[in-house]
Scaffold this motif. Structure first.
Motif, PDB file in Angstrom:
ATOM      1  N   SER A 146      -3.680   6.450  -6.718  1.00 15.81           N
ATOM      2  CA  SER A 146      -3.159   6.782  -5.405  1.00 15.81           C
ATOM      3  C   SER A 146      -4.319   7.220  -4.516  1.00 15.81           C
ATOM      4  CB  SER A 146      -2.145   7.928  -5.565  1.00 15.81           C
ATOM      5  OG  SER A 146      -1.555   8.250  -4.325  1.00 15.81           O
ATOM      6  N   ALA A 147      -4.275   6.837  -3.233  1.00 15.66           N
ATOM      7  CA  ALA A 147      -5.252   7.315  -2.241  1.00 15.66           C
ATOM      8  C   ALA A 147      -4.535   7.487  -0.911  1.00 15.66           C
ATOM      9  CB  ALA A 147      -6.400   6.326  -2.092  1.00 15.66           C
ATOM     10  N   LEU A 148      -4.802   8.592  -0.251  1.00 10.98           N
ATOM     11  CA  LEU A 148      -4.168   8.860   1.058  1.00 10.98           C
ATOM     12  C   LEU A 148      -5.181   8.863   2.196  1.00 10.98           C
ATOM     13  CD1 LEU A 148      -1.152   9.645   1.906  1.00 10.98           C
ATOM     14  CD2 LEU A 148      -1.621   9.389  -0.505  1.00 10.98           C
ATOM     15  N   LEU A 149      -6.444   8.782   1.857  1.00 10.65           N
ATOM     16  CA  LEU A 149      -7.485   8.824   2.882  1.00 10.65           C
ATOM     17  C   LEU A 149      -8.189   7.468   2.931  1.00 10.65           C
ATOM     18  CD1 LEU A 149      -9.060  12.280   1.927  1.00 10.65           C
ATOM     19  CD2 LEU A 149      -7.569  11.832   3.883  1.00 10.65           C
ATOM     20  N   THR A 150      -8.470   7.011   4.131  1.00 11.69           N
ATOM     21  CA  THR A 150      -9.210   5.747   4.235  1.00 11.69           C
ATOM     22  C   THR A 150     -10.574   5.896   3.558  1.00 11.69           C
ATOM     23  OG1 THR A 150      -9.774   6.492   6.461  1.00 11.69           O
ATOM     24  CG2 THR A 150      -8.119   4.778   6.293  1.00 11.69           C
ATOM     25  N   THR A 151     -11.111   7.118   3.604  1.00  9.55           N
ATOM     26  CA  THR A 151     -12.445   7.340   3.019  1.00  9.55           C
ATOM     27  C   THR A 151     -12.441   7.323   1.492  1.00  9.55           C
ATOM     28  OG1 THR A 151     -12.017   9.703   3.247  1.00  9.55           O
ATOM     29  CG2 THR A 151     -13.390   8.682   4.937  1.00  9.55           C
ATOM     30  N   THR A 152     -11.277   7.457   0.866  1.00 10.42           N
ATOM     31  CA  THR A 152     -11.261   7.444  -0.601  1.00 10.42           C
ATOM     32  C   THR A 152     -10.769   6.103  -1.172  1.00 10.42           C
ATOM     33  OG1 THR A 152      -9.075   8.507  -0.634  1.00 10.42           O
ATOM     34  CG2 THR A 152     -11.002   9.939  -0.823  1.00 10.42           C
TER      35      THR A 152
END
Ligand code: B1M
Length: 212
Positions: A146-152
């Motif tokens: 799971s990722a919620l940040l564009t940076t991750t």
């Protein structure tokens, strides 16, 4: 059985105390844990997933249902282990490195457990090699990220690259999700599946694991 229908309905309503009490009652009556899980909790959670998907139910209520399920599962767990119910398969799950958002991931975790999968939840801010090590140690054929940040988002790519480097690319498959992630991005980084919400994640995992 009437009590199982009640468990399902109270779960849909997000009524944690009722679900907890009825679960204890069902177990005391001698109902097998698996039956309580399948015909009570999972039956209820399927309705929740369906309503959430159709925008007939919203996140706060899903979280309430998820919490009720969690409490009830804790009561059932020792029974299920005793009954030695075969798991439908192991899934390593976590939020990728640099990312602390875990509400969506937790929802996916609970829905997968509800569907009978054995979830190895690594939490959040999980480095690539920790995903790989957990898949190896547990002999798990699937990693969910799971990722919620564009940076991750690039951290997802890193896990897939590391899988290839370790020669595990075919043996361990991947599913990704999270608000900024898309099916296109999944294709781009070579992930095996993408799901836009927890209900779809369960569908995708079933397909990937070959359990309809
Ligand atoms: Co953050 N945050 N946040 N935040 N936060 C967002 C994501 C943001 C969109 C808000 C905004 O600016 N509008 C924005 C990201 C912008 C971007 O990158 N494009 C953002 C930011 C910028 C940040 C910080 C950088 C803020 C700061 O400190 N300056 C910081 C980063 C911290 C870090 O991670 N390193 C930060 C911190 C936080 C809190 C800690 C305060 C908190 C997280 C608490 C927690 O998770 N324990 C938080 C929250 C709550 C949010 C919002 C408001 C809500 C996220 C959420 O939980 N949604 C969010 C805004 C938003 O999304 N509207 C935001 C509910 C959840 C159920 O949905 O996670 O999407 P979601 O999961 C869904 C699907 O995506 C899917 O299924 C789930 C259920 O249906 N899904 C999967 C998720 N994972 C999946 C995996 C799968 C399959 C499906 O397969 C494995």
């Amino acid at each position: 059985v009437e009590i199982l229908k009640q468990i399902a309905q109270h779960l849909i309503n997000g009524d944690e105390e009722e679900v907890e009490q009825l679960t204890r009652q069902a177990v005391d009556q001698g109902l097998p844990g698996r039956q309580v899980l399948d015909d009570g909790l999972i039956a209820g959670m399927n309705v929740v997933g369906e309503q959430f998907r159709n925008h007939e139910m919203f996140l706060p209520d899903v979280l309430l249902a998820a919490r009720a399920m969690h409490v009830s599962m804790a009561i059932l767990k020792p029974r299920l282990l005793e009954e030695d119910v075969p798991s439908r398969g192991k899934v390593v799950l976590g939020t990728v490195e640099g990312d602390q958002h875990d509400i969506g991931k937790n929802l996916v975790s609970i829905m997968l457990q509800g569907a009978g999968f054995d979830v190895i939840d690594l939490g959040y801010n999980v480095p690539a090699d920790k995903f790989i090590a957990a898949a190896r140690e547990n002999n798990a054929p699937l990693i969910g990220m799971s990722a919620l940040l564009t940076t991750t988002m690039p951290a997802m790519q890193r896990v897939i690259t590391r899988l290839k480097e370790e020669g595990l690319a075919g043996a361990v498959r991947t599913i990704i999700g999270g608000a900024p992630v898309s099916a296109d991005f999944a294709r781009q980084i070579g992930a095996d599946a993408y799901a836009r919400d927890a209900a779809h994640a369960v569908d995708q995992v079933k397909t990937l694991m070959g359990v309809a």
